[in-house]
Design an enzyme around this catalytic site. Structure first.
Site, mmCIF file in Angstrom:
data_model
loop_
_atom_site.group_PDB
_atom_site.id
_atom_site.type_symbol
_atom_site.label_atom_id
_atom_site.label_comp_id
_atom_site.label_asym_id
_atom_site.label_seq_id
_atom_site.Cartn_x
_atom_site.Cartn_y
_atom_site.Cartn_z
ATOM 1 N N THR A 1 0.818 -1.210 0.000
ATOM 2 C CA THR A 1 0.000 0.000 0.000
ATOM 3 C C THR A 1 0.854 1.262 0.000
ATOM 4 O O THR A 1 1.896 1.326 0.646
ATOM 5 C CB THR A 1 -0.923 -0.001 1.232
ATOM 6 O OG1 THR A 1 -1.707 -1.187 1.211
ATOM 7 C CG2 THR A 1 -1.832 1.205 1.234
ATOM 8 N N GLU A 2 0.382 2.275 -0.739
ATOM 9 C CA GLU A 2 1.052 3.572 -0.800
ATOM 10 C C GLU A 2 0.045 4.669 -0.485
ATOM 11 O O GLU A 2 -1.172 4.429 -0.505
ATOM 12 C CB GLU A 2 1.663 3.786 -2.187
ATOM 13 C CG GLU A 2 2.735 2.776 -2.538
ATOM 14 C CD GLU A 2 3.362 3.039 -3.917
ATOM 15 O OE1 GLU A 2 2.994 4.050 -4.559
ATOM 16 O OE2 GLU A 2 4.202 2.222 -4.337
ATOM 17 N N PRO A 3 0.515 5.897 -0.215
ATOM 18 C CA PRO A 3 -0.416 6.992 0.072
ATOM 19 C C PRO A 3 -1.465 7.187 -1.017
ATOM 20 O O PRO A 3 -2.615 7.516 -0.720
ATOM 21 C CB PRO A 3 0.506 8.210 0.202
ATOM 22 C CG PRO A 3 1.811 7.648 0.658
ATOM 23 C CD PRO A 3 1.922 6.318 -0.013
ATOM 24 N N SER B 1 -6.567 0.696 -2.514
ATOM 25 C CA SER B 1 -7.301 -0.341 -3.231
ATOM 26 C C SER B 1 -6.890 -0.426 -4.696
ATOM 27 O O SER B 1 -7.029 -1.475 -5.330
ATOM 28 C CB SER B 1 -8.804 -0.052 -3.141
ATOM 29 O OG SER B 1 -9.227 -0.017 -1.796
ATOM 30 N N ILE C 1 1.761 -0.167 6.658
ATOM 31 C CA ILE C 1 2.443 -1.456 6.541
ATOM 32 C C ILE C 1 2.520 -2.104 7.921
ATOM 33 O O ILE C 1 3.240 -1.619 8.807
ATOM 34 C CB ILE C 1 3.857 -1.294 5.938
ATOM 35 C CG1 ILE C 1 3.776 -0.521 4.622
ATOM 36 C CG2 ILE C 1 4.501 -2.664 5.752
ATOM 37 C CD1 ILE C 1 2.843 -1.117 3.591
ATOM 38 N N GLU D 1 -6.502 -5.109 4.063
ATOM 39 C CA GLU D 1 -6.434 -6.244 3.121
ATOM 40 C C GLU D 1 -7.615 -6.247 2.150
ATOM 41 O O GLU D 1 -8.099 -7.304 1.748
ATOM 42 C CB GLU D 1 -6.359 -7.577 3.883
ATOM 43 C CG GLU D 1 -5.185 -7.702 4.826
ATOM 44 C CD GLU D 1 -3.828 -7.536 4.137
ATOM 45 O OE1 GLU D 1 -3.777 -7.635 2.900
ATOM 46 O OE2 GLU D 1 -2.829 -7.308 4.848
ATOM 47 N N THR E 1 -11.011 -3.475 1.379
ATOM 48 C CA THR E 1 -12.225 -3.094 2.093
ATOM 49 C C THR E 1 -13.390 -4.020 1.734
ATOM 50 O O THR E 1 -13.333 -4.763 0.744
ATOM 51 C CB THR E 1 -12.626 -1.651 1.757
ATOM 52 O OG1 THR E 1 -12.982 -1.596 0.362
ATOM 53 C CG2 THR E 1 -11.491 -0.674 2.036
ATOM 54 N N SER E 2 -14.421 -3.938 2.528
ATOM 55 C CA SER E 2 -15.614 -4.748 2.233
ATOM 56 C C SER E 2 -16.180 -4.411 0.859
ATOM 57 O O SER E 2 -16.715 -5.285 0.153
ATOM 58 C CB SER E 2 -16.676 -4.516 3.305
ATOM 59 O OG SER E 2 -16.270 -5.067 4.544
#
Length: 682
Positions: free
Chosen positions: A294-296, A300, A325, A549, A551-552
């Site tokens: 993940t990055e800023p 998603s 992280i 991990e 989102t819904s």
């Protein structure tokens, strides 16, 4: 059958402080530093009975009857658990008086109901539903022989019964350790949180002690290959352990997981040298790690990753930032970066492995750990890579397919985390309700509270049934791939079944755990928001589940995309039913089939009603996912209904309660309301 064996073993004893004495409620509202923890070991004569001898290590040697077939030194304390005599024991049985207070006594997370002897505390054996799954629900014969390659390994079990005995004894040891040593310090870890001093992340001392205890048990790498320092347990066996740890302390669960998590892609995609350098150290608990994706500006949207890596003199240099992280302060990080200049989207991404330190200096920098209201004992870090040295992990440009495998496995792990939290919250609510007297009777005997408690129990059982169905699919797939002679048709069917259920499991394990913990707070009334009670922490920790991990809502879009694609591959399925279920031929089975029919009807409606880029279908993606998640959970729970009267009662209740909810979601979809889409065009 394996020959009779005996083992010679020794176990050093250690002592726990009075605050850790088994049978004593955990401390509330105060933190203990390292120094205070050590000083408390110097107990007064009045507290000597609070000491508890612990034994955790040993060696195993075959008897002469078994010849020289095998002679191993235990790779971990796992092998020492074969004898029942190796149970944790409290030799004196500490009993401490507590002051009487006018408010209801907070429910200790390790004694959820009536007081028990400390030697009985075990988060594996005290859970009847968990025991059912281990003893009857899991089809071990479907995948354990595949994982053990026909039981041909000299340093492994030689039969299915022997393998199950190892799993059982290991889980008993971990269950007892979790109940007696980990759970009493969960609130302390939450209260202390993660510190940051001079660029270094400081973990709560109790969290580090928990991990040290798990290291002594030798269970840090149970699912990793035996030749790389692991125990070669199938994922299902590891799931039992993970659920127990999450129930005891979800912060400890997370730290534990990120000793194994980075080892998996390294073992799967790395060179022999990379595997031998990193995996054994992660498996032993010597080091921990992270997976940095993940990055800023790329959460998603994985295709928006901007971190780059360029080759230089036989290695790679990473430049960029990563955010959120988990355990980013670990000793090694598996990093997703763009290795192909000018590439866009999901093309040109690769995985790289970067050590935390290089030549005694920081290779990448932990900018800060996030300050959170959830999982406060887990370090969630922002990382800065400024020409950081790394090695390519797997083929260049194959990063997305590699990370996708990890993400799907991580989503299952989130559901397991949720299962442990939900179990803890339900037990705390039940214990409180049985103890709290209002209007002349325990509130557990009031109709609405009783209904809430039974709904919580049913939801937890449904989630557990779905979890263990999914991990068994995963184990069968991994086992067949190991043999490299799998039936291609069977393997494809298994992968499709797991792909179908993974986003549903992540959604159900997140959203329904959030409901269970919220209901646990409600059962406690005003005390539910007081930090003396564990349920407020369970509720806070559950808030992260629908977010990380994937989102819904991302899970919903994944599920919709797959179901629509599979339906359109054979359009006639839209008429006969795109989704089918396995259910008994009785009234309960009819209910499960009714759930599937409701979903198929709603899916048919959104697929036929095509708008610009299926906007109408995307609008209702989460409603469709909720419908299918309830259906798959009902299918898994109904499969166990014949096991006992309790299982049938829970399955019937779940289906009865789920059917009106699923129909309601279908009614909303078929209402054809376009107000949201119209608002986007205004």
């Amino acid at each position: 059958m394996p020959r009779a064996r005996r083992r010679a073993w020794t176990r050093p004893s250690t002592r726990c402080s009075p605050g850790e004495a088994p049978g004593r409620p955990s401390s509330r509202g105060r933190s203990r530093s390292v120094s205070s923890s050590r000083s408390s070991a110097k107990r007064s004569s009045a507290c000597r009975r609070g000491s508890c001898a612990r034994r955790a290590t040993g060696t195993w040697a075959p008897s002469s009857a078994s010849g020289s077939r095998r002679s191993w030194a235990a790779p971990s304390a796992i092998w020492t658990t074969w004898a029942r005599a190796s149970r944790w024991k409290c030799w004196s049985g500490c009993a401490r008086s507590t002051a009487n207070v006018s408010r209801p006594r907070p429910c200790s997370s390790i004694v959820p109901g009536r007081a028990r002897r400390s030697t009985d505390l075990n988060f594996f054996t005290d859970n009847d539903d968990l025991q059912f799954h281990f003893q009857q629900g899991v089809a071990w014969d479907r995948f354990v022989p595949l994982w053990e390659e026909g039981f041909r390994f000299e340093d492994g079990p030689r039969a299915l019964g022997e393998a199950r005995e190892i799993y059982d004894e290991t889980l008993r040891e971990v269950g007892q350790y979790a109940a007696r040593e980990i759970a009493p310090h969960a609130r302390e870890i939450d209260e202390q949180g993660v510190g940051f001093v001079d660029g270094l992340v400081i973990h709560p001392p109790a969290l580090l002690r928990n991990i040290e205890g798990l290291k002594k048990l030798g269970v840090m790498g149970v699912n990793l290959p035996r030749d790389l320092g692991g125990s070669n347990f199938p994922m299902t066996a590891g799931t039992f352990m993970a659920e127990v740890l999450s129930r005891a302390c979800t912060n400890t669960f997370l730290f534990y997981v990120f000793h194994q998590a980075p080892a998996v892609p390294i073992a799967r995609f790395g060179t022999r040298e990379q595997r031998e350098r990193w995996v054994p150290r992660l498996a032993s608990g010597e080091i921990s790690g992270s997976v940095a994706m993940t990055e800023p500006d790329a959460g998603s949207d994985v295709g928006n990753v901007s971190t780059t890596a360029v080759p230089e003199d036989g290695h790679w240099r990473i430049t960029g930032r990563k955010q959120f992280i988990t355990n980013g302060c670990g000793d090694v990080s598996v990093v997703l970066a763009r290795t192909e200049p000018g590439s866009k989207g999901l093309e040109g991404l690769s995985l790289l492995v970067a050590p935390r330190m290089e030549n005694g200096r920081d290779n990448f920098r932990v900018a800060k750990p996030e300050k959170k209201m959830v999982i406060r004992g887990s370090a969630t870090c922002e990382l800065s890579f400024e020409g950081s040295c790394a090695e390519l992990l797997g083929p260049r440009g194959a990063g997305f397919s590699e990370i996708l495998t990890f993400m799907n496995e991580a989503r299952i792990a989130v559901a397991i985390q949720g299962l442990g939290i939900a179990e803890a919250a339900w037990r705390a609510a039940r214990a409180y309700a049985e103890r709290r007297v209002q209007m002349g009777r325990p509130i557990a005997r009031h109709e609405m509270v009783a209904d809430m408690l039974l709904d919580m129990e049913t939801e937890v059982a449904a989630l557990r049934a779905l979890v263990y169905r999914c991990v068994q699919l995963q184990d069968r797939i991994l086992g067949l791939e190991r043999g490299k002679s799998a039936n291609a048709r069977e393997l494809a069917a298994l992968k499709r079944a797991l792909r179908d259920r993974t986003p549903l499991l992540k959604w159900f394990g997140s959203e329904r755990t959030l409901w269970v913990t919220r209901t646990a707070v409600q059962v406690h009334g005003g005390y539910g928001v007081v930090q003396d009670y564990d349920v407020e922490r369970h509720y806070r920790d559950a808030l992260i589940l629908p977010i990380y991990e994937g989102t819904s809502q991302i899970q919903a879009l994944m599920s919709l995309k797959d179901q629509a694609r599979w339906a359109m591959e054979r359009p006639w399925r839209l008429l006969t039913g795109a989704v089918s279920v396995e259910a008994p031929a009785d009234v309960l089975g009819d209910g499960v089939r009714d759930l599937a029919a409701e979903y198929n009807r709603a899916l048919r409606y959104v697929v036929r009603r095509r708008g610009p880029e299926l906007a109408f279908a995307r609008l209702h993606a989460e409603r469709l996912t909720a419908m299918l998640a309830y259906t798959r959970a009902a299918e898994a729970l109904a499969a166990q209904a014949s096991a006992s009267a309790r299982h049938r009662r829970l399955a019937e209740r779940f289906v009865t309660r789920a059917l009106p909810l699923v129909r309601m979601q279908g009614d909303v979809i078929r209402s054809g309301d376009l107000s949201t889409l119209e608002s986007l065009q205004s």
